[in-house]
Motif scaffolding. Structure first.
Motif, short mmCIF file in Angstrom:
data_model
loop_
_atom_site.label_atom_id
_atom_site.label_comp_id
_atom_site.label_asym_id
_atom_site.label_seq_id
_atom_site.Cartn_x
_atom_site.Cartn_y
_atom_site.Cartn_z
N PRO A 196 -17.61 -33.36 -5.82
CA PRO A 196 -17.10 -31.95 -5.60
C PRO A 196 -17.50 -31.27 -6.98
CG PRO A 196 -15.26 -33.82 -5.41
CD PRO A 196 -16.64 -34.46 -6.06
N VAL A 242 -10.91 -24.25 -1.97
CA VAL A 242 -10.56 -25.74 -2.46
C VAL A 242 -9.29 -25.80 -2.70
CG1 VAL A 242 -13.12 -26.29 -3.05
CG2 VAL A 242 -11.57 -25.38 -4.50
N ASP A 246 -9.30 -31.77 -2.83
CA ASP A 246 -10.74 -32.12 -2.59
C ASP A 246 -11.42 -32.59 -4.00
OD1 ASP A 246 -11.10 -30.46 -0.26
OD2 ASP A 246 -10.53 -28.63 -1.25
#
Length: 282
Positions: A196, A242, A246
């Protein structure tokens, strides 16, 4: 007079000019008095963000998961380019000098390693995670150097002063755009990830409405012609909303990475104010 809200970055130095343009656009789009801090060293910026003395900022995913009670993830960049899969992710390229004898990650036993700093997911944490996955002990590397930044680690490799480094691909993309001649000085022998990508976070001391205002605006930045130009210059497609979950992949990687210790001298710029150094290097 409107109270100014300080925006900071703990990302690589070569991202600063693009993030400055993003903040200027956000100030215009939201009507908030946002000011991008270009003077304060990044460790102090990061500490100020956690303390609530900065309002918004970009930070690495690794310190985010350690400080999630103090900051809220609002949005993350979706980078342009096929490798990024139209998702808010990035990778880490393992590079060696162009003339290096190394051709695979498994060959690196005894190699000298440079990384940016121990609070980095892309340059340090994901490397240890990969080593744990393949059963490679930290002692497999010879000399280990904390270079201070991805850019500095890249230059050590290109100069042949170290055998290998692990670099954030977005930083490497920017360096090659700015200094294309560097491409002839190294080879990529492995790519780790995806992970991420670093979030834009807001201090939890801010009113929720202010955080939501910034998140909603940056999510629509690509719909504005001026916003699209700024994003294109930074090789971004858009920003995507987000949330904390996440970043669970980084939490999982960090748990496994803890099995690998890379002994190194602490970087000279380490900031005790962040209060996280021991947790990251233990």
């Amino acid at each position: 007079m409107r109270q100014s809200l300080r925006v900071v970055s703990a990302l690589a130095p070569n991202a600063a000019r693009h993030l400055h343009s993003v903040v200027d656009w956000l100030a215009s789009a939201t009507g908030l008095a946002l000011e991008f801090d270009t003077r304060t060293p990044w460790p102090e910026c990061e500490a100020d963000l956690y303390a609530g003395d900065a309002a918004f900022g970009w930070i690495c995913g690794l310190p985010y998961i350690l400080e999630a009670s103090r900051v809220e993830p609002l949005a993350a960049a979706v980078m342009a380019g096929e490798r990024y899969q139209d998702r808010p992710v990035y990778f880490s390229d393992v590079i060696v000098p162009a003339a290096s004898r190394f051709s695979r990650f498994a060959d690196l036993r005894g190699a000298s390693l440079a990384f940016n700093e121990p609070g980095s997911h892309s340059g340090y944490n994901v490397l240890r995670y990969h080593m744990a996955r393949i059963g490679m002990p930290g002692a497999a590397f010879g000399r280990v150097t904390a270079a201070g930044s991805h850019e500095a680690a890249l230059r050590l490799v290109v100069a042949g002063q170290v055998d290998v480094a692990c670099l954030d691909t977005t930083v490497l993309d920017q360096e090659l755009a700015d200094r294309p001649w560097l491409a002839s000085g190294f080879r990529v022998i492995a790519t780790l990830g995806p992970s991420p990508i670093q979030p834009l976070v807001g201090s939890r001391r801010l009113p929720l409405a202010t955080r939501r205002r910034v998140a909603a605006a940056i999510e629509e930045m690509h719909l504005d012609p001026a916003g699209r130009r700024i994003l294109a210059a930074a090789r971004m497609s858009r920003f995507e909303r987000v949330c904390d979950a996440d970043y669970d992949p980084i939490r999982r990687m960090t748990r496994l990475a803890a099995a690998v210790r890379l002994d190194h001298a602490p970087p000279a710029f380490a900031s005790p104010a962040c209060g996280r150094t021991a947790a990251l290097t233990a």
